[in-house]
Design an enzyme around this catalytic site. Structure first.
Site, PDB file in Angstrom:
ATOM      1  N   TYR A  27      -2.987  -3.522  38.683  1.00 57.70           N
ATOM      2  CA  TYR A  27      -4.345  -3.950  38.313  1.00 57.70           C
ATOM      3  C   TYR A  27      -5.396  -2.853  38.431  1.00 57.70           C
ATOM      4  O   TYR A  27      -6.547  -3.065  38.039  1.00 57.70           O
ATOM      5  CB  TYR A  27      -4.766  -5.131  39.211  1.00 57.70           C
ATOM      6  CG  TYR A  27      -3.869  -6.323  39.088  1.00 57.70           C
ATOM      7  CD1 TYR A  27      -3.943  -7.162  37.984  1.00 57.70           C
ATOM      8  CD2 TYR A  27      -2.930  -6.615  40.068  1.00 57.70           C
ATOM      9  CE1 TYR A  27      -3.103  -8.271  37.859  1.00 57.70           C
ATOM     10  CE2 TYR A  27      -2.094  -7.717  39.958  1.00 57.70           C
ATOM     11  CZ  TYR A  27      -2.184  -8.536  38.852  1.00 57.70           C
ATOM     12  OH  TYR A  27      -1.358  -9.622  38.728  1.00 57.70           O
ATOM     13  N   HIS A  31     -11.095  -6.328  35.544  1.00 55.28           N
ATOM     14  CA  HIS A  31     -11.350  -7.198  36.691  1.00 55.28           C
ATOM     15  C   HIS A  31     -11.522  -6.405  37.985  1.00 55.28           C
ATOM     16  O   HIS A  31     -12.004  -6.936  38.973  1.00 55.28           O
ATOM     17  CB  HIS A  31     -10.181  -8.186  36.839  1.00 55.28           C
ATOM     18  CG  HIS A  31     -10.583  -9.614  37.041  1.00 55.28           C
ATOM     19  ND1 HIS A  31     -11.856 -10.100  36.844  1.00 55.28           N
ATOM     20  CD2 HIS A  31      -9.848 -10.688  37.444  1.00 55.28           C
ATOM     21  CE1 HIS A  31     -11.885 -11.396  37.103  1.00 55.28           C
ATOM     22  NE2 HIS A  31     -10.688 -11.776  37.481  1.00 55.28           N
ATOM     23  N   PHE A  85      -6.175 -11.176  46.336  1.00 55.85           N
ATOM     24  CA  PHE A  85      -6.288 -11.462  44.907  1.00 55.85           C
ATOM     25  C   PHE A  85      -7.625 -12.148  44.646  1.00 55.85           C
ATOM     26  O   PHE A  85      -8.233 -12.741  45.539  1.00 55.85           O
ATOM     27  CB  PHE A  85      -5.101 -12.263  44.349  1.00 55.85           C
ATOM     28  CG  PHE A  85      -3.868 -11.407  44.209  1.00 55.85           C
ATOM     29  CD1 PHE A  85      -3.669 -10.641  43.080  1.00 55.85           C
ATOM     30  CD2 PHE A  85      -2.943 -11.339  45.239  1.00 55.85           C
ATOM     31  CE1 PHE A  85      -2.559  -9.818  42.960  1.00 55.85           C
ATOM     32  CE2 PHE A  85      -1.832 -10.522  45.134  1.00 55.85           C
ATOM     33  CZ  PHE A  85      -1.640  -9.759  43.990  1.00 55.85           C
ATOM     34  N   ASN A 103      -8.928 -14.780  43.224  1.00 58.16           N
ATOM     35  CA  ASN A 103      -9.332 -16.169  43.437  1.00 58.16           C
ATOM     36  C   ASN A 103      -9.418 -16.583  44.909  1.00 58.16           C
ATOM     37  O   ASN A 103      -9.762 -17.716  45.205  1.00 58.16           O
ATOM     38  CB  ASN A 103      -8.416 -17.126  42.653  1.00 58.16           C
ATOM     39  CG  ASN A 103      -6.974 -17.061  43.109  1.00 58.16           C
ATOM     40  OD1 ASN A 103      -6.612 -16.234  43.943  1.00 58.16           O
ATOM     41  ND2 ASN A 103      -6.149 -17.929  42.567  1.00 58.16           N
ATOM     42  N   ASP A 146     -16.997  -7.521  38.122  1.00 55.10           N
ATOM     43  CA  ASP A 146     -17.014  -7.448  36.666  1.00 55.10           C
ATOM     44  C   ASP A 146     -17.781  -8.651  36.117  1.00 55.10           C
ATOM     45  O   ASP A 146     -17.721  -9.734  36.673  1.00 55.10           O
ATOM     46  CB  ASP A 146     -15.583  -7.435  36.119  1.00 55.10           C
ATOM     47  CG  ASP A 146     -14.789  -8.663  36.523  1.00 55.10           C
ATOM     48  OD1 ASP A 146     -14.704  -8.958  37.737  1.00 55.10           O
ATOM     49  OD2 ASP A 146     -14.251  -9.354  35.639  1.00 55.10           O
ATOM     50  N   ASN A 179     -13.710 -16.472  39.080  1.00 56.07           N
ATOM     51  CA  ASN A 179     -12.922 -17.032  40.181  1.00 56.07           C
ATOM     52  C   ASN A 179     -13.215 -16.389  41.528  1.00 56.07           C
ATOM     53  O   ASN A 179     -13.162 -17.055  42.566  1.00 56.07           O
ATOM     54  CB  ASN A 179     -11.427 -16.949  39.871  1.00 56.07           C
ATOM     55  CG  ASN A 179     -11.013 -17.944  38.804  1.00 56.07           C
ATOM     56  OD1 ASN A 179     -11.632 -18.997  38.650  1.00 56.07           O
ATOM     57  ND2 ASN A 179      -9.985 -17.603  38.051  1.00 56.07           N
TER      58      ASN A 179
END
Length: 192
Positions: free
Chosen positions: A19, A24, A70, A72, A97, A118
């Site tokens: 990632y 994100h 992560f 969320n 973001d 999220n």
């Protein structure tokens, strides 16, 4: 709402090399830039569910945090560190973001809704909404069904240049942000 000094700056993103370069992770890019400028070295802190370091900005001790939970579950990490050091939501800046803003545009704001993000949704659940946000524009794919793939992919070369430019411009203002001089920062960043 009185402006107060910022004591915790959290970048939102997802952990792992898969990632690293995705839209994100723009929040991670921002705190990485601050760590570079202020000689911070991130270390894994399991009690805060993330990587963090302590730096001095404008004479103030500031924690930089990258949750490892992560996106969320970002709020858990922020709550753990802020509770431990008794940092109130008004003393927290969240860099993330923002789909509703074009690459090359950044907005500083206090409080508000989560807009379907999220990471912000979990922050609201964990610490409420009275924190500061640095909204780093990444643009929108045009269709709601494409959002997940869009934010989890790498921006185009030109968009990445624009996102990095806003990160640099925001980092240039960090001493005034940490000092709580938010209106002057907004006047500067919002006119670029």
């Amino acid at each position: 709402m009185a402006d107060s000094a910022i004591k915790l700056i959290t970048g939102l993103g997802n952990p792992g090399s898969k990632y690293d370069k995705t839209r994100h992770n723009a929040g991670f890019w921002f705190v990485d830039e601050l760590a570079r400028r202020y000689n911070g070295i991130f270390k894994v802190e399991s009690r805060f569910s993330g990587e963090c370091c302590k730096v001095t900005i404008a004479g103030t001790t500031v924690w930089l945090l990258k949750p490892s939970t992560f996106m969320n579950r970002s709020g858990l990490s922020v709550k753990q560190l802020s509770s431990f050091f008794k940092i109130s939501p008004n003393e927290i800046l969240i860099a993330h973001d923002e789909l509703d803003i074009l690459p090359g545009v950044v907005r500083l704001k206090h409080s508000g809704g989560h807009g379907g993000h999220n990471g912000l949704r979990d922050l609201h659940a964990q610490i409420g909404k009275e924190y500061w946000r640095l909204r780093l524009g990444v643009g929108h794919p045009g269709s709601a069904k494409d959002v997940a793939d869009y934010v989890l992919s790498r921006p185009s070369a030109s968009d990445e240049v624009e996102i990095r430019r806003t990160i640099d411009a925001s980092a240039d203002e960090i001493e005034r942000i940490v000092s709580g001089d938010m209106q002057k920062v907004m006047n500067t960043l919002h006119t670029k």
